[in-house]
Design a protein around this motif. Structure first.
Motif, PDB file in Angstrom:
ATOM      1  N   VAL A  38      11.513  12.447  -2.967  1.00 32.71           N
ATOM      2  CA  VAL A  38      10.354  12.829  -2.162  1.00 32.71           C
ATOM      3  C   VAL A  38       9.411  13.598  -3.072  1.00 32.71           C
ATOM      4  CG1 VAL A  38       9.503  14.112  -0.168  1.00 32.71           C
ATOM      5  CG2 VAL A  38      11.726  12.957  -0.047  1.00 32.71           C
ATOM      6  N   HIS A  39       8.217  13.069  -3.233  1.00 33.03           N
ATOM      7  CA  HIS A  39       7.185  13.738  -4.032  1.00 33.03           C
ATOM      8  C   HIS A  39       6.242  14.443  -3.053  1.00 33.03           C
ATOM      9  CE1 HIS A  39       4.415  14.456  -7.349  1.00 33.03           C
ATOM     10  NE2 HIS A  39       3.459  14.171  -6.475  1.00 33.03           N
ATOM     11  N   VAL A  40       6.160  15.746  -3.137  1.00 36.28           N
ATOM     12  CA  VAL A  40       5.334  16.547  -2.227  1.00 36.28           C
ATOM     13  C   VAL A  40       4.024  16.902  -2.918  1.00 36.28           C
ATOM     14  CG1 VAL A  40       5.209  18.699  -0.921  1.00 36.28           C
ATOM     15  CG2 VAL A  40       7.386  17.474  -1.105  1.00 36.28           C
ATOM     16  N   ALA A  41       2.906  16.569  -2.266  1.00 32.88           N
ATOM     17  CA  ALA A  41       1.583  16.915  -2.790  1.00 32.88           C
ATOM     18  C   ALA A  41       0.826  17.672  -1.709  1.00 32.88           C
ATOM     19  CB  ALA A  41       0.820  15.662  -3.184  1.00 32.88           C
ATOM     20  N   ARG A  42      -0.133  18.454  -2.155  1.00 37.81           N
ATOM     21  CA  ARG A  42      -0.889  19.295  -1.222  1.00 37.81           C
ATOM     22  C   ARG A  42      -2.350  19.292  -1.640  1.00 37.81           C
ATOM     23  NH1 ARG A  42       0.733  23.706   2.247  1.00 37.81           N
ATOM     24  NH2 ARG A  42      -0.903  25.262   2.335  1.00 37.81           N
ATOM     25  N   LYS A  43      -3.233  19.104  -0.667  1.00 35.89           N
ATOM     26  CA  LYS A  43      -4.665  19.157  -0.950  1.00 35.89           C
ATOM     27  C   LYS A  43      -5.088  20.604  -1.201  1.00 35.89           C
ATOM     28  CE  LYS A  43      -7.361  17.232   1.906  1.00 35.89           C
ATOM     29  NZ  LYS A  43      -8.074  16.675   3.041  1.00 35.89           N
ATOM     30  N   ASN A  44      -6.257  20.767  -1.801  1.00 32.23           N
ATOM     31  CA  ASN A  44      -6.774  22.115  -2.046  1.00 32.23           C
ATOM     32  C   ASN A  44      -7.231  22.792  -0.764  1.00 32.23           C
ATOM     33  OD1 ASN A  44      -6.359  21.868  -4.818  1.00 32.23           O
ATOM     34  ND2 ASN A  44      -8.342  20.893  -5.099  1.00 32.23           N
TER      35      ASN A  44
END
Length: 71
Positions: A38-44
């Protein structure tokens, strides 16, 4: 039929509770799917698009991506 493991990505829009919603979805998907990573990304911030680099990384490293908004 041969099933391979899935590389799943999540994209959090940074609104309150989006991370909790995504975690619950991933937890439930793990019960039924063979998830390798699971690759977790987050917007600014919630009002702007995700940076191109974030989207490119998700596209390169994930088979599927789930995005969520919270509040």
């Amino acid at each position: 039929m041969l099933f391979r493991s899935i590389r799943l990505g999540t994209l959090d829009n940074t609104k309150g509770n989006a991370d909790h919603l995504l975690a619950a979805v991933v937890e439930n998907l793990r019960k039924t799917l063979n998830i390798a990573s699971v690759h977790v990304a987050r917007k600014n911030n919630p009002s702007t698009p995700a940076p191109k680099a974030v989207l490119d990384k998700l596209a390169a490293e994930c088979d599927f991506v789930i995005s969520a908004m919270g509040d």
